[in-house]
Every structure is written in structure tokens, then in C-alpha cells.
Design a protein around this motif. Structure first.
Motif, PDB file in Angstrom:
ATOM      1  N   LEU A 118       0.815  -1.215   0.000  1.00 28.38           N
ATOM      2  CA  LEU A 118       0.000   0.000   0.000  1.00 28.38           C
ATOM      3  C   LEU A 118       0.850   1.267   0.000  1.00 28.38           C
ATOM      4  CD1 LEU A 118      -2.863  -0.982   2.456  1.00 28.38           C
ATOM      5  CD2 LEU A 118      -2.967  -0.808  -0.030  1.00 28.38           C
ATOM      6  N   GLY A 119       2.037   1.190   0.551  1.00 30.03           N
ATOM      7  CA  GLY A 119       2.911   2.361   0.606  1.00 30.03           C
ATOM      8  C   GLY A 119       3.607   2.661  -0.712  1.00 30.03           C
ATOM      9  N   MET A 120       3.608   1.707  -1.635  1.00 32.04           N
ATOM     10  CA  MET A 120       4.260   1.914  -2.931  1.00 32.04           C
ATOM     11  C   MET A 120       3.334   2.714  -3.830  1.00 32.04           C
ATOM     12  SD  MET A 120       5.974  -1.825  -3.558  1.00 32.04           S
ATOM     13  CE  MET A 120       6.756  -1.309  -5.047  1.00 32.04           C
ATOM     14  N   ARG A 121       3.730   3.911  -4.193  1.00 28.69           N
ATOM     15  CA  ARG A 121       2.882   4.779  -4.995  1.00 28.69           C
ATOM     16  C   ARG A 121       3.128   4.604  -6.489  1.00 28.69           C
ATOM     17  NH1 ARG A 121      -0.800   4.498  -2.328  1.00 28.69           N
ATOM     18  NH2 ARG A 121      -1.827   5.854  -3.790  1.00 28.69           N
ATOM     19  N   SER A 122       4.244   4.016  -6.863  1.00 28.13           N
ATOM     20  CA  SER A 122       4.500   3.711  -8.274  1.00 28.13           C
ATOM     21  C   SER A 122       5.156   2.344  -8.360  1.00 28.13           C
ATOM     22  CB  SER A 122       5.359   4.788  -8.924  1.00 28.13           C
ATOM     23  OG  SER A 122       6.627   4.838  -8.321  1.00 28.13           O
ATOM     24  N   ASP A 153       1.850   4.942 -12.005  1.00 24.16           N
ATOM     25  CA  ASP A 153       1.457   5.598 -10.768  1.00 24.16           C
ATOM     26  C   ASP A 153       0.263   4.795 -10.269  1.00 24.16           C
ATOM     27  OD1 ASP A 153      -0.737   7.612  -9.601  1.00 24.16           O
ATOM     28  OD2 ASP A 153       1.275   8.325  -9.041  1.00 24.16           O
ATOM     29  N   ARG A 154       0.273   4.420  -9.012  1.00 22.60           N
ATOM     30  CA  ARG A 154      -0.757   3.529  -8.476  1.00 22.60           C
ATOM     31  C   ARG A 154      -2.175   4.058  -8.707  1.00 22.60           C
ATOM     32  NH1 ARG A 154      -0.176  -0.342  -4.319  1.00 22.60           N
ATOM     33  NH2 ARG A 154      -2.140  -0.893  -3.376  1.00 22.60           N
ATOM     34  N   ASP A 155      -2.414   5.337  -8.418  1.00 25.34           N
ATOM     35  CA  ASP A 155      -3.762   5.901  -8.529  1.00 25.34           C
ATOM     36  C   ASP A 155      -4.196   6.079  -9.980  1.00 25.34           C
ATOM     37  OD1 ASP A 155      -3.938   6.016  -5.747  1.00 25.34           O
ATOM     38  OD2 ASP A 155      -3.017   8.004  -5.680  1.00 25.34           O
ATOM     39  N   VAL A 156      -3.289   6.516 -10.835  1.00 30.14           N
ATOM     40  CA  VAL A 156      -3.620   6.695 -12.258  1.00 30.14           C
ATOM     41  C   VAL A 156      -3.908   5.341 -12.894  1.00 30.14           C
ATOM     42  CG1 VAL A 156      -2.725   7.448 -14.496  1.00 30.14           C
ATOM     43  CG2 VAL A 156      -2.329   8.849 -12.458  1.00 30.14           C
ATOM     44  N   ASN A 157      -3.110   4.344 -12.553  1.00 28.07           N
ATOM     45  CA  ASN A 157      -3.336   3.002 -13.074  1.00 28.07           C
ATOM     46  C   ASN A 157      -4.706   2.473 -12.642  1.00 28.07           C
ATOM     47  OD1 ASN A 157      -2.303   0.430 -14.318  1.00 28.07           O
ATOM     48  ND2 ASN A 157      -2.623  -0.290 -12.226  1.00 28.07           N
ATOM     49  N   ALA A 158      -5.059   2.678 -11.370  1.00 31.11           N
ATOM     50  CA  ALA A 158      -6.366   2.229 -10.880  1.00 31.11           C
ATOM     51  C   ALA A 158      -7.487   2.938 -11.632  1.00 31.11           C
ATOM     52  CB  ALA A 158      -6.486   2.479  -9.378  1.00 31.11           C
ATOM     53  N   ALA A 159      -7.327   4.236 -11.870  1.00 30.89           N
ATOM     54  CA  ALA A 159      -8.356   4.992 -12.605  1.00 30.89           C
ATOM     55  C   ALA A 159      -8.519   4.457 -14.025  1.00 30.89           C
ATOM     56  CB  ALA A 159      -7.991   6.469 -12.628  1.00 30.89           C
ATOM     57  N   LYS A 160      -7.415   4.121 -14.677  1.00 31.73           N
ATOM     58  CA  LYS A 160      -7.494   3.564 -16.028  1.00 31.73           C
ATOM     59  C   LYS A 160      -8.201   2.215 -16.025  1.00 31.73           C
ATOM     60  CE  LYS A 160      -3.363   5.808 -17.899  1.00 31.73           C
ATOM     61  NZ  LYS A 160      -1.984   5.588 -18.378  1.00 31.73           N
ATOM     62  N   ASN A 161      -7.930   1.402 -15.009  1.00 36.99           N
ATOM     63  CA  ASN A 161      -8.581   0.093 -14.917  1.00 36.99           C
ATOM     64  C   ASN A 161     -10.078   0.226 -14.621  1.00 36.99           C
ATOM     65  OD1 ASN A 161      -6.388  -1.564 -15.536  1.00 36.99           O
ATOM     66  ND2 ASN A 161      -5.628  -1.460 -13.432  1.00 36.99           N
TER      67      ASN A 161
END
Length: 158
Positions: free
Chosen positions: A97-101, A112-120
């Protein structure tokens, strides 16, 4: 008195943001975060302060009123799955969870963890639209083709 001011400001901000998003986009997909379950964890204060459930509710009724397609999408594994090759090679578990990329081990794409999640989440939402689920009571496919806001410019959804 101070708490009432904070509550009013939060509500005003949520209304302004949700209205702006509904005016800007023709399709809005959100992850199905279980906010009530998160309120039982150590993140409770942050979740409650962010008013996730209230924001989701505002988005939904404003989308319904404006004819914008709104759908909650299952966000399971959205941060771990590569949005390029669909392999699940991202960071796992509490330690991850602490890994942001992170870099996909299969295709080498840096995410980037959040951008990747948004794309998925977007891909899952568009897939459900293509399959035909979630269209009851929503806009017709011809209204999507005509576009609305940034949808017409080729940016598919939020």
C-alpha cells in the motif's frame, strides 16, 4: 458553531465539485469503495472527513438529473493490475500500500498507483457499457455518440 461551519463548507465544496464533474463529463465511473467498512478501521476519521458516501450520492442524483451515465465499478485489484497488458504484477498486501508507483514485470510500463487504478476502473466501466449492463434508465448510445462535454473531445469518461 465551528463544527457547523466546517460541515457547511464541506457540503458546499462537495456540491460544487460534483456539479462541475457532471457538467464536464458525459460518463462517470467510480470505484465501489466500501466507505462504511472503512469507518471501522483506523482510517475512520479520514473517511468520514472526506464524506465519500455523501459525494457518491451527490454524483449519482446529479448525473440522473442531467442525463449523465453514472456507474459504480468493481475496483478489486485495480491498483495491482497493469492497465497496459492486464497482468496482475503490482504491489500486493498491506506492505504494498505504501508503494505509490511500480513497474509491470511483464510489459515494463511504469505506473502511478492511482492513475493506473483509474485507467482500470474506466476500462471496466466501458466494458460493462459495451456488454450492455447498467444502461437501464440511462442515456442511449446515440446520446453518447453525440457527446457531451469532454466526451465529445475523445476523453471518454471520468
Amino acid at each position: 458553531m465551528l463544527h457547523a461551519k466546517v460541515k457547511a463548507r464541506r457540503k458546499d465544496t462537495l456540491h460544487k465539485l460534483s456539479t462541475a464533474l457532471v457538467k464536464e463529463y458525459g460518463v462517470i465511473f467510480i470505484g465501489n469503495v466500501n466507505a462504511s467498512a472503512l469507518t471501522q478501521t483506523r482510517l475512520a476519521k479520514s473517511v468520514l472527513d472526506a464524506s465519500w458516501s455523501a459525494f457518491r450520492t451527490m454524483l449519482q442524483y446529479k448525473c440522473d438529473d442531467a442525463g449523465v451515465w453514472f456507474e459504480e465499478v468493481d475496483e478489486a485489484y485495480s491498483t495491482q493490475t497493469c492497465s497496459c497488458c492486464a497482468s496482475r504484477t503490482g504491489p500486493k498486501g498491506v506492505a504494498g500500500l505504501g508503494m505509490r508507483s511500480w513497474r509491470c514485470e511483464v510489459c515494463g510500463t511504469l505506473h502511478d498507483r492511482d492513475v493506473n487504478a483509474a485507467k482500470n476502473i474506466l476500462a471496466k466501466g466501458m466494458l460493462s457499457r459495451a456488454v450492455g449492463t447498467g444502461l437501464q434508465g440511462g442515456p442511449t448510445s446515440s446520446s453518447f455518440a453525440a457527446g457531451r462535454g469532454r466526451l465529445a473531445e475523445g476523453i471518454s469518461a471520468l
